[in-house]
Design an enzyme around this catalytic site. Structure first.
Site, PDB file in Angstrom:
ATOM      1  N   ASP A 141     -48.866  20.793  29.027  1.00 39.36           N
ATOM      2  CA  ASP A 141     -47.754  22.230  28.946  1.00 39.36           C
ATOM      3  C   ASP A 141     -47.457  23.779  29.262  1.00 39.36           C
ATOM      4  O   ASP A 141     -46.697  24.163  29.046  1.00 39.36           O
ATOM      5  CB  ASP A 141     -47.751  22.506  26.970  1.00 39.36           C
ATOM      6  N   LYS A 144     -43.579  23.277  34.302  1.00 43.98           N
ATOM      7  CA  LYS A 144     -43.065  21.579  34.637  1.00 43.98           C
ATOM      8  C   LYS A 144     -43.590  21.276  35.739  1.00 43.98           C
ATOM      9  O   LYS A 144     -44.148  20.295  35.883  1.00 43.98           O
ATOM     10  CB  LYS A 144     -41.715  21.815  33.532  1.00 43.98           C
ATOM     11  N   ASP A 169     -46.013  17.450  27.626  1.00 44.08           N
ATOM     12  CA  ASP A 169     -44.842  17.306  26.606  1.00 44.08           C
ATOM     13  C   ASP A 169     -43.270  18.115  27.736  1.00 44.08           C
ATOM     14  O   ASP A 169     -44.225  18.076  28.866  1.00 44.08           O
ATOM     15  CB  ASP A 169     -45.452  18.871  26.049  1.00 44.08           C
ATOM     16  N   ASN A 170     -42.456  17.917  27.238  1.00 44.02           N
ATOM     17  CA  ASN A 170     -41.123  18.284  27.998  1.00 44.02           C
ATOM     18  C   ASN A 170     -41.003  17.532  28.999  1.00 44.02           C
ATOM     19  O   ASN A 170     -39.919  17.798  30.041  1.00 44.02           O
ATOM     20  CB  ASN A 170     -41.277  20.297  28.539  1.00 44.02           C
ATOM     21  N   GLU A 199     -38.696  21.214  20.864  1.00 45.87           N
ATOM     22  CA  GLU A 199     -38.874  21.850  19.043  1.00 45.87           C
ATOM     23  C   GLU A 199     -37.471  22.570  18.475  1.00 45.87           C
ATOM     24  O   GLU A 199     -36.529  23.279  19.289  1.00 45.87           O
ATOM     25  CB  GLU A 199     -39.667  22.413  19.523  1.00 45.87           C
TER      26      GLU A 199
HETATM   27  C1  7JO Z   1     -44.906  27.103  30.959  1.00 49.26           C
HETATM   28  C2  7JO Z   1     -44.984  27.465  29.177  1.00 49.26           C
HETATM   29  C3  7JO Z   1     -46.148  27.509  28.727  1.00 49.26           C
HETATM   30  C4  7JO Z   1     -47.264  28.400  28.845  1.00 49.26           C
HETATM   31  O1  7JO Z   1     -48.579  27.797  29.751  1.00 49.26           O
HETATM   32  C5  7JO Z   1     -48.656  29.217  30.385  1.00 49.26           C
HETATM   33  N1  7JO Z   1     -48.214  28.245  32.084  1.00 49.26           N
HETATM   34  C6  7JO Z   1     -47.591  28.691  32.776  1.00 49.26           C
HETATM   35  N2  7JO Z   1     -48.044  27.969  34.347  1.00 49.26           N
HETATM   36  C7  7JO Z   1     -49.865  27.724  34.326  1.00 49.26           C
HETATM   37  C8  7JO Z   1     -50.902  27.444  34.471  1.00 49.26           C
HETATM   38  N3  7JO Z   1     -50.293  27.649  36.002  1.00 49.26           N
HETATM   39  N4  7JO Z   1     -52.102  27.530  34.072  1.00 49.26           N
HETATM   40  C9  7JO Z   1     -52.289  28.668  32.581  1.00 49.26           C
HETATM   41  N5  7JO Z   1     -50.868  28.617  32.031  1.00 49.26           N
HETATM   42  C10 7JO Z   1     -49.919  28.657  32.607  1.00 49.26           C
HETATM   43  C11 7JO Z   1     -47.164  29.987  30.639  1.00 49.26           C
HETATM   44  O2  7JO Z   1     -47.728  31.740  30.670  1.00 49.26           O
HETATM   45  C12 7JO Z   1     -46.629  29.948  28.988  1.00 49.26           C
HETATM   46  O3  7JO Z   1     -47.224  30.861  27.997  1.00 49.26           O
HETATM   47  N6  7JO Z   1     -43.761  26.818  28.505  1.00 49.26           N
HETATM   48  C13 7JO Z   1     -42.911  26.609  29.107  1.00 49.26           C
HETATM   49  O4  7JO Z   1     -41.965  26.796  29.672  1.00 49.26           O
HETATM   50  C14 7JO Z   1     -41.443  25.662  27.783  1.00 49.26           C
HETATM   51  C15 7JO Z   1     -40.500  25.393  28.428  1.00 49.26           C
HETATM   52  C16 7JO Z   1     -39.649  25.064  27.094  1.00 49.26           C
HETATM   53  C17 7JO Z   1     -37.800  25.644  26.939  1.00 49.26           C
HETATM   54  C18 7JO Z   1     -37.369  24.853  26.481  1.00 49.26           C
HETATM   55  C19 7JO Z   1     -35.272  24.684  26.980  1.00 49.26           C
HETATM   56  C20 7JO Z   1     -35.147  25.844  27.314  1.00 49.26           C
HETATM   57  F1  7JO Z   1     -33.755  26.182  27.370  1.00 49.26           F
HETATM   58  C21 7JO Z   1     -36.044  27.003  26.826  1.00 49.26           C
HETATM   59  C22 7JO Z   1     -37.728  26.193  27.496  1.00 49.26           C
HETATM   60  C23 7JO Z   1     -40.144  24.138  26.192  1.00 49.26           C
HETATM   61  C24 7JO Z   1     -41.249  23.921  26.252  1.00 49.26           C
HETATM   62  O5  7JO Z   1     -41.676  23.177  25.113  1.00 49.26           O
HETATM   63  C25 7JO Z   1     -41.803  24.943  27.084  1.00 49.26           C
HETATM   64  O6  7JO Z   1     -43.585  24.174  27.017  1.00 49.26           O
HETATM   65 MG    MG Z   2     -43.897  22.558  25.785  1.00 45.96          MG
END
Ligand code: 7JO
Ligand code: MG
Length: 214
Positions: A141, A144, A169-170, A199
Site C-alpha cells: 500500500d 504504486k 491496494d489501489n 476509499e
Molecule cells: C503511498 C501512500 C501510502 C504511504 O506509503 C508511504 N511510502 C511510500 N513509499 C514508501 C516506501 N518505499 N517505503 C515505505 N513507505 C513508503 C508514504 O509515505 C505514505 O505514507 N499511499 C498512497 O499514495 C495512496 C493514494 C491514494 C489516492 C487515490 C486517489 C487520489 F486522487 C489520490 C490519492 C489512495 C490510496 O489508497 C493510497 O494508498
Molecule cells: Mg492505499
C-alpha cells in the site's frame, strides 16, 4: 500551529475511540474520513476484503508496505493470532509518529513493529534485523510504482515461500499497471482481483490477491 491531516485523524481517534479497542479506532477513522476529510486509508469497503484475506491466511508473519496513519495496520493486527508479528514500513517520519500513537491507542503495540524507512532499504535487512524467515502475508500500500520492484526484491531476498500471499491496494486507482501485468502473467503467481471502490468514494478501485507458487 496549523495541524496536519494525520494529526486531525489522531485527534479523532483519541476523542471518539476507546483505548484498547481496535474496532472503535477503525470506526473513528472511517467516520472522520467519510464525514470530515478524505484520507488515503484503505477504508471500510476494501477493509472488509482485507479482513477476510487476513482471516483466511491466518498469518504468523505479516509485512505491510506503507503505514500512513496505521489504519490498515490496526485492522490487520487486530485479527492476528497470539504471537503473530506484523512489521510495517513507513518512510515519512511525521506519518510514522502519528501511526505509532494510533497503534498504541488500539493497544496493539505488542503485535506491531513499525520501522521508519524505505522498503527498498529495509526488505534486504528483514532476516538479519528482525529474524524473519519468510512472510505469510504482504500488504502492498506504498508508492504504486514501488509495488513491482519491491515484489522482485522480496523474491530475491527469499522472503516469500510457496503459499505466501501478496495483497495489493489501489491496483486501479491510482493504479499499479506494471505490477498487475506482472502478477497476472507470471507462472509463479496465482492472481485474483477483488473489485471495490476507492476509499470513501464511488470511484472504482480494487485489491489484487496473488499467491506465490514458489
Ligand atoms: C503511498 C501512500 C501510502 C504511504 O506509503 C508511504 N511510502 C511510500 N513509499 C514508501 C516506501 N518505499 N517505503 C515505505 N513507505 C513508503 C508514504 O509515505 C505514505 O505514507 N499511499 C498512497 O499514495 C495512496 C493514494 C491514494 C489516492 C487515490 C486517489 C487520489 F486522487 C489520490 C490519492 C489512495 C490510496 O489508497 C493510497 O494508498
Ligand atoms: Mg492505499
Amino acid at each position: 500551529t496549523q495541524s496536519t491531516r494525520p494529526q486531525r485523524i489522531l485527534d479523532a481517534v483519541q476523542k471518539n475511540a476507546t483505548r484498547g479497542d481496535p474496532r472503535s479506532v477503525v470506526k473513528a477513522i472511517d467516520h472522520f474520513c467519510r464525514n470530515k476529510e478524505w484520507a488515503m486509508n484503505v477504508g471500510d469497503e476494501k477493509g472488509c476484503i482485507l479482513d477476510s484475506v487476513v482471516s483466511e491466511v491466518n498469518p504468523a508473519t505479516v509485512l505491510e508496505l506503507g503505514t500512513y496513519c496505521g489504519y490498515s495496520t490496526v485492522r490487520i493486527a487486530s485479527l492476528l493470532p497470539p504471537h503473530a508479528k506484523l512489521i510495517t514500513l513507513e518512510f515519512n517520519p511525521d506519518f510514522a509518529a502519528i501511526a505509532r500513537q494510533v497503534i498504541a491507542w488500539a493497544g496493539l503495540e505488542d503485535k506491531v513493529q513499525l520501522v521508519e524507512g524505505a522498503s527498498g532499504d529495509w526488505i534486504p535487512k528483514m532476516k538479519e534485523q528482525f529474524g524473519v524467515k519468510t512472510f505469510d502475508l504482504v500488504f502492498l500500500d506504498h508508492w504504486k510504482n514501488s509495488y513491482l520492484p519491491d515484489t522482485k526484491l522480496m523474491e530475491e531476498c527469499s522472503l516469500l515461500r510457496k503459499g505466501s500471499v501478496l495483497l495489493a491496494d489501489n491496483v486501479i486507482c491510482p493504479g499499479a499497471p506494471d505490477y498487475l501485468e506482472f502478477v497476472r502473467s507470471s507462472p509463479r503467481y496465482k492472481s485474483q482481483y477483488f473489485k471495490s471502490h476507492l476509499e470513501y468514494t464511488k470511484v472504482e478501485d480494487g485489491l489484487e490477491k496473488s499467491v506465490f507458487l514458489g
